[in-house]
Design a protein around this motif. Sequence first.
Motif, PDB file in Angstrom:
ATOM      1  N   LEU A 122       9.421   2.443  15.723  1.00 21.38           N
ATOM      2  CA  LEU A 122       8.644   3.461  16.438  1.00 21.38           C
ATOM      3  C   LEU A 122       7.362   2.937  17.058  1.00 21.38           C
ATOM      4  CD1 LEU A 122       9.282   6.526  14.147  1.00 21.38           C
ATOM      5  CD2 LEU A 122      10.218   6.063  16.400  1.00 21.38           C
ATOM      6  N   THR A 123       6.857   1.813  16.581  1.00 22.91           N
ATOM      7  CA  THR A 123       5.682   1.251  17.251  1.00 22.91           C
ATOM      8  C   THR A 123       6.079   0.051  18.104  1.00 22.91           C
ATOM      9  OG1 THR A 123       5.216   0.044  15.221  1.00 22.91           O
ATOM     10  CG2 THR A 123       3.983   2.064  15.601  1.00 22.91           C
ATOM     11  N   GLY A 124       7.363  -0.055  18.374  1.00 19.44           N
ATOM     12  CA  GLY A 124       7.843  -1.135  19.232  1.00 19.44           C
ATOM     13  C   GLY A 124       7.907  -0.694  20.678  1.00 19.44           C
ATOM     14  N   ASN A 132      -1.302  -1.430  19.244  1.00 24.14           N
ATOM     15  CA  ASN A 132      -0.560  -2.682  19.161  1.00 24.14           C
ATOM     16  C   ASN A 132      -1.325  -3.900  19.622  1.00 24.14           C
ATOM     17  OD1 ASN A 132       1.702  -1.658  18.049  1.00 24.14           O
ATOM     18  ND2 ASN A 132       2.816  -1.414  19.966  1.00 24.14           N
ATOM     19  N   ASN A 133      -2.398  -3.715  20.342  1.00 21.51           N
ATOM     20  CA  ASN A 133      -3.091  -4.890  20.851  1.00 21.51           C
ATOM     21  C   ASN A 133      -4.575  -4.601  20.995  1.00 21.51           C
ATOM     22  OD1 ASN A 133      -1.398  -3.469  23.137  1.00 21.51           O
ATOM     23  ND2 ASN A 133      -3.346  -4.071  24.048  1.00 21.51           N
ATOM     24  N   ASN A 134      -5.295  -5.652  21.323  1.00 21.12           N
ATOM     25  CA  ASN A 134      -6.730  -5.506  21.494  1.00 21.12           C
ATOM     26  C   ASN A 134      -7.048  -4.517  22.611  1.00 21.12           C
ATOM     27  OD1 ASN A 134      -7.476  -7.222  19.489  1.00 21.12           O
ATOM     28  ND2 ASN A 134      -7.485  -9.035  20.809  1.00 21.12           N
ATOM     29  N   LEU A 178       0.659 -11.898  13.221  1.00 21.61           N
ATOM     30  CA  LEU A 178       0.206 -10.624  13.793  1.00 21.61           C
ATOM     31  C   LEU A 178       1.458  -9.799  14.026  1.00 21.61           C
ATOM     32  CD1 LEU A 178      -2.140  -8.957  15.089  1.00 21.61           C
ATOM     33  CD2 LEU A 178      -1.483 -10.002  17.230  1.00 21.61           C
ATOM     34  N   ASN A 179       1.563  -8.691  13.318  1.00 15.55           N
ATOM     35  CA  ASN A 179       2.775  -7.868  13.406  1.00 15.55           C
ATOM     36  C   ASN A 179       4.044  -8.707  13.201  1.00 15.55           C
ATOM     37  OD1 ASN A 179       1.287  -5.633  13.891  1.00 15.55           O
ATOM     38  ND2 ASN A 179       1.604  -5.643  16.109  1.00 15.55           N
ATOM     39  N   SER A 224       0.090   6.496  19.302  1.00 15.26           N
ATOM     40  CA  SER A 224       0.971   5.341  19.062  1.00 15.26           C
ATOM     41  C   SER A 224       2.092   5.272  20.080  1.00 15.26           C
ATOM     42  CB  SER A 224       1.548   5.401  17.658  1.00 15.26           C
ATOM     43  OG  SER A 224       2.444   6.478  17.555  1.00 15.26           O
ATOM     44  N   GLN A 225       2.412   6.409  20.699  1.00 13.60           N
ATOM     45  CA  GLN A 225       3.457   6.369  21.719  1.00 13.60           C
ATOM     46  C   GLN A 225       2.858   6.440  23.121  1.00 13.60           C
ATOM     47  OE1 GLN A 225       6.517   9.268  20.845  1.00 13.60           O
ATOM     48  NE2 GLN A 225       6.257   8.836  18.676  1.00 13.60           N
TER      49      GLN A 225
END
Lengths: 495, 613
Positions: free
Chosen positions: A83-85, B493-495, B8-9, B518-519
């Motif tokens: 879901l966070t991809g 997800n990123n800076n 990282l992730n 987040s989406q």
Amino acid sequence: MKEMRTVITRYFAYLLGVIMVTSCVPNLDLDRLDAQSVNSYYKNADDANAATIALYGLIRDLYRDEVINVPNVVAADDGIPFLTGNADRVALWNYNITSVNTFIGSIWASSYTGIQRSNVVLNRVSPIAMDETLKNQFLGEARFLRALHYFNLVRFYGGVPIELNEVTSLENVALPRSSVDAVYDVIIADLQEAINTLPTQYTGTDIGRATKGAARGLLAKVYLTRAGTDGASPYWQEAASQAKTLIDMGIYDLWDDYAQVFSLQNRCGKESLFEVLYITNLSGNNFTTGYAPRGAPIVPGTGSGILRVSKDLFDSYGDTDSRKAVTFLTSYTNPSSGALVQLSADNTDPALAVSFWKLADLTSTVGGAGGKSFPVLRYSDILLIYAEALNEANNGPTAEAYWAINRVRNRAQLTSLAGLSKQQFKEAVLSERRKELCFEGNRWFDLVRTGQLVEAVKNENSFSRNAAISNINVRFPIPQREMDINESLVQNEGY
Amino acid sequence: MSNEHFGLNGNLVDNPLGIAKEVTDNYRTIRVLTNAYAEVKFWDDLVLRSTFGADLLNAKSNYYATRLIALGANSNGTASISSSQNVNWLNENTLTYRHLFADKHDLTALIGYTAQAYHNEDFGASASNFNNDFALFNNLGTGATLIPPTSGAVEWSLISYLARVNYSYDSRYLLTLTARSDGSSRFGPNNKYGFFPSGAFAWRLSNEPFFKGAISWINDAKLRVSYGLTGNQAISDYAYLATIVRSTAILGGANPSLRIGGVPNIISNLDLGWESNKQLDIGADLSFANDKLRFTADYYVKNTADLLFSVNVPQTTGYSSSLSNIGEVQNKGVELTLSTNLGNKESLQWNADFNISFNKNKVLRLDGRPEFLTGSGVSHLQVFNTILMKVGEPLGNFYGRVFEGIFQTEEEVAASAQPNAKPGDVKYKDLDGNGVINDNDRTIIGNGYPNYFAGFNNTFSYKGLELNLFLQGSFGNDILNYGRFDLYNLNGNNNQSKDVLNRWTPSNPSNEIPRANSQGGQRILSSFHIEDGSYVRLKNVSLSYNLPRAFVDRIGGRNVKVYISSQNLMTITNYKGYDPEVSRFGTSSISQGMDYGGYPAAKTFLLGVNIGL
């Protein structure tokens, strides 16, 4: 004396000048040195073979990458993306689908690239003087794969532009959409022609090319799809008849054990009508590393967890169903700590998610390079098409229909069905298709075909999916890139 | 800071120190330039000259990434070497006749033939999985994994026939007429040659008898007019011709193997030909008060026809783009330069150059189409077609939605054309007013070209001291800041840009930055991503001092200069990216004013001593 020398020098210089002028005439008609151009190609059987092999080069990517398979999983009710991809993958799942979604662009672009490659073979191989049987085989392969691409397109987008010629100039390339019927006419004509010219089997390094059986099997599926939800459609009978002819060929059969279907040594085996091959480590697919639980140290490069299995799908298998253990990864032993990691279809942690595992190649040692095949068409699919089509054509299940579905069920260690109504049988087939064929690029197509997409997606509401789905979503939008440069295209309703 | 990589992730990421210490990456060239000529004088007036030059270039590059960093960790060290060899020869032959008739008619006539050809060969090899990092790239054979080698060869050639006449009368009237026909291997068989005539006329008024006495404070005056065609063949080799490239398939059932297939890489374009520039230029050069003040003005109209352009084609062709000659664009403008040379050598001297150019461009024709979308994108962002090319409009128009701020309340959402939005989401303008926001709600949201561009160079010198200041500025251009797709996406997800600290929250009703989601971060181009790219920059400032003669003589040198200089010391701009001067797509006339975190022009300081011996 000095004068003499001056004269000689002068004439020498003059001569030098003339040599320079005459020797330095470069050729402007340069052809490539490192590759043949179209001008010198397509001259013999080897060129024809290479042009045909390129058709398989394309489907290798089409089915290895997420183009056909992933939308069938996440836009249906079988799986949940990371879901966070990739946001576009998530958008397919929660139906935040727009015309700029990259998956939707890729399906379109890859399919038409494949169609053009088929058109090149049909246009360029026909005039080559070579063995006619072999030539007809190449042309048949081109038609089979062109039909497969149009079949994917028409199911994802509805009526699409039809291009049946090799594009050799930029004149008249902004094609309008054709009707769904017209696209199916092309598909059916191509497959009928392919059935006539393709061989039944290959040997050695040619195993895996399209066969007569593949073309006939795909035609059965096309007719089944064409029948749609119309109980009175003549296509049910056509589908049943194609499936019956295929079964009667007698060269296809089920493996005894469901696990054998996906084993490396049984690639292109007796149950396979058409599959896309890969080579472990050298040129593999991402079904091992990509779909293992996120971070799981059991695959090369650790799992990416691109997809997880929906609880709805996971729970649909009975406890005695032998397919369940083959299809899913439900636990693993951490190789360094020795700890047993239990996976779950509920746990929100993607590192602990039940995962699709039937195409995982545990012999691979390179990340994203598993060697199991992607099954495009299998004999059990044909048996279920046969059962479904007979049930519809005869207004209820016939003995042959029971025979067909029970062969699939019995192989999965399930009891035979009997005494079902038409509706019950229909539901049984769809449920069987889901379990038998999941993660093989069928589910979304099956739900749309049977008119159950919207309901099924709304039912699978785990992980706060809240899909914004409505009846328009049985088709994907035409990619915006195409809309922007081709004014004759009309967007699908609702996008 | 250690040179260890970290996760990282779940992805290994190298730090810059690790890359600097653990990667060997060098490139060496050997270059030989040769030139020979022969000249034959038939008479003093008629000369045949033939030159032959060759440029030979040999290059080798070596690369090794050790197992200590992510670049080489998974592969236990990765090595690669590559080498290339170029031969580029040029032969020019001219026959020139020059004669001065009656002391006033100076005539030069020339005919010529030139030929040029280029040949390049290269190869590369790589390996990984080494026992240790000792041998670096010096022994690829010891790698357990040998990566298939690569090699290639490329040729191009160019032939020109030319004729030129220069005539000047009494140094007052100057006329040049040129005709040339150029043939290039890069174009299709139907259009390999292009014909490019040109003519120029200049009148040096200041040499006229009536002028000399009358206007003494103007010491030089010249009027110029020219019109001519030039050709452009800046495309890659073989670009018109579809070649068979390999497409590898896998066949063979349970014993699969790679099978090599062949497929055309493009749609051939046998009509591909020269792009031509037709330029009219009218100018004047004036010099006043013994060259203390010089002024140059130019007005030009440049029509670029048969534009070489990789036009997007419907994917139903099997391809996404095709190189074509399309349409015509026009640039016209004025360039003004003012130079001064004030003061004198003994005391304070001020040399200044100020130039300013105004340019307007316009699409005149587009291959029969009224408009199309194009523009090079940033592939991993999947943001394409950001430029609208439209007949009658300028080049460089960004095309996207109009950002109208941030939704503040549920009520505002409900009343909008975006019913699925939530407070904190981006609000777009419903341009077609149909109650739905989609790609039909796009319009021109900016332009990558400046209205005018200026440079101002000043040198002040006093005795041995010299101060140089160079200012440059661009005004009225917009920049599509691709970085905003990443730095303001707020999906965790990123800076992010530090601006997102001011993002929308229920308690911080920002109208500029959307909420964290987040989406979120949908890659939809809107005016949110367009910024004013105007700037004024102190490109160069330097202060130098030439040590006095007496001192220099004592230490036995010719001259000694100490200096301090700085480049890009100061920039005034509202642009939020690294550098308003950076262009992702270089000089591409189509994709101007796009930035995706391009490496900014460095701010440098230099302290130096120059000693002449």
